[in-house]
Design a protein around this motif. Structure first.
Motif, PDB file in Angstrom:
ATOM      1  N   VAL A 153       0.814  -1.219   0.000  1.00 40.13           N
ATOM      2  CA  VAL A 153       0.000   0.000   0.000  1.00 40.13           C
ATOM      3  C   VAL A 153       0.850   1.272   0.000  1.00 40.13           C
ATOM      4  O   VAL A 153       0.469   2.280  -0.596  1.00 40.13           O
ATOM      5  N   LYS A 189       2.630   8.119  -3.114  1.00 43.34           N
ATOM      6  CA  LYS A 189       2.286   7.434  -1.871  1.00 43.34           C
ATOM      7  C   LYS A 189       2.733   8.293  -0.702  1.00 43.34           C
ATOM      8  O   LYS A 189       3.636   9.112  -0.818  1.00 43.34           O
ATOM      9  N   PRO A 212      -7.608   7.469   4.940  1.00 45.52           N
ATOM     10  CA  PRO A 212      -7.104   7.380   3.556  1.00 45.52           C
ATOM     11  C   PRO A 212      -5.666   6.849   3.488  1.00 45.52           C
ATOM     12  O   PRO A 212      -5.333   6.079   2.592  1.00 45.52           O
ATOM     13  N   ARG A 239      -4.201   4.714   5.485  1.00 46.63           N
ATOM     14  CA  ARG A 239      -4.203   3.272   5.718  1.00 46.63           C
ATOM     15  C   ARG A 239      -4.953   2.513   4.622  1.00 46.63           C
ATOM     16  O   ARG A 239      -4.666   1.349   4.365  1.00 46.63           O
ATOM     17  N   ARG A 240      -5.910   3.178   4.005  1.00 42.90           N
ATOM     18  CA  ARG A 240      -6.718   2.489   2.995  1.00 42.90           C
ATOM     19  C   ARG A 240      -6.036   2.492   1.631  1.00 42.90           C
ATOM     20  O   ARG A 240      -5.958   1.472   0.958  1.00 42.90           O
ATOM     21  N   THR A 241      -5.509   3.652   1.221  1.00 40.84           N
ATOM     22  CA  THR A 241      -4.959   3.770  -0.134  1.00 40.84           C
ATOM     23  C   THR A 241      -3.469   4.114  -0.154  1.00 40.84           C
ATOM     24  O   THR A 241      -2.841   4.075  -1.201  1.00 40.84           O
ATOM     25  N   GLY A 242      -2.915   4.478   1.007  1.00 41.44           N
ATOM     26  CA  GLY A 242      -1.502   4.842   1.063  1.00 41.44           C
ATOM     27  C   GLY A 242      -1.209   6.260   0.613  1.00 41.44           C
ATOM     28  O   GLY A 242      -0.052   6.636   0.462  1.00 41.44           O
TER      29      GLY A 242
END
Length: 227
Positions: A17, A23, A74, A76-79
């Motif tokens: 991730v 990122k 966000p 943690r979910r999408t990096g």
């Protein structure tokens, strides 16, 4: 229904991730001190997740919601976190704090942590320190201070914390629930170390006040400490 929650990233998930282009937390307008602090505190650990959910006595619900829903989830979910989300938080901090320049100036991470933890969320201090047997004091994070060390070229965090505590004659009064450490300062002109190796675990045995330790000569419980 309560607020949505995403667990911190671990192991293979963290690599999948968080690695690659676009990122992390997008920087904008001197936000690096806050971006780095938020990434460190929340991307791969849940130790401070109480900041996101607990109804602390002084807690500002608006700031807590922005931190949780626009930054940590966000990440943690999408990096990836947009600069606009961090700016939203910075605007709220400027409104709540005594300082008008959170939206445009570079700050010390400690100033940001003290504001959000103490004044906005009302969290108890995380660290209790004692210097030279004097009265103990409480704080939210520890800044490494030390003179230039010729024998340390590429130090790890363990070495820096131990030497910093030694040079300041400091001890931890108790084992902290969370030990936030700020690396040695550097600016554009001067860097004390070009690289620092992260210590994946930190041994605080020698940093604790009055903790039983073994004698390095005989192996029995030590009665004296030589600095």
């Amino acid at each position: 229904e309560g607020p949505e929650s995403f667990p911190p990233l671990r192991n293979e998930a963290a690599v999948r991730v968080l690695q690659g282009r676009m990122k992390g937390i997008q920087g904008h307008c001197n936000s690096c001190y806050m971006d780095a602090a938020l990434f460190s505190l929340f991307s791969c650990t849940s130790v401070l997740d109480s900041m996101l959910f607990m109804p602390f006595p002084l807690c500002d619900r608006n700031v807590q919601g922005i931190l949780r829903d626009e930054i940590v989830n966000p990440l943690r979910r999408t990096g990836f976190v947009r600069a606009s989300s961090v700016m939203h938080l910075r605007e709220q901090l400027t409104d709540k704090g005594q300082c008008s320049s959170f939206t445009n100036a570079e700050k010390d991470p400690e100033e940001f942590l003290n504001l959000i933890m103490q004044q906005i969320l009302g969290i108890e201090p995380l660290l209790k320190l004692q210097s030279g047997g004097q009265k103990e004091h409480e704080c939210y994070c520890y800044q490494i201070f030390m003179d230039k060390q010729e024998d340390l070229v590429v130090p790890d965090v363990q070495q820096l914390v131990e030497r910093s505590f030694l040079s300041s004659d400091l001890k931890l009064v108790e084992i902290p629930s969370c030990f936030i450490i700020q690396m040695p300062r550097f600016g554009k002109e001067y860097k004390m170390f070009s690289k620092i190796i992260p210590s994946l675990e930190l041994d605080i045995t020698d940093l604790l006040l009055d903790s039983p330790r073994e004698c390095c000569l005989c192996g029995d419980v030590a009665t004296l400490e030589c600095s």
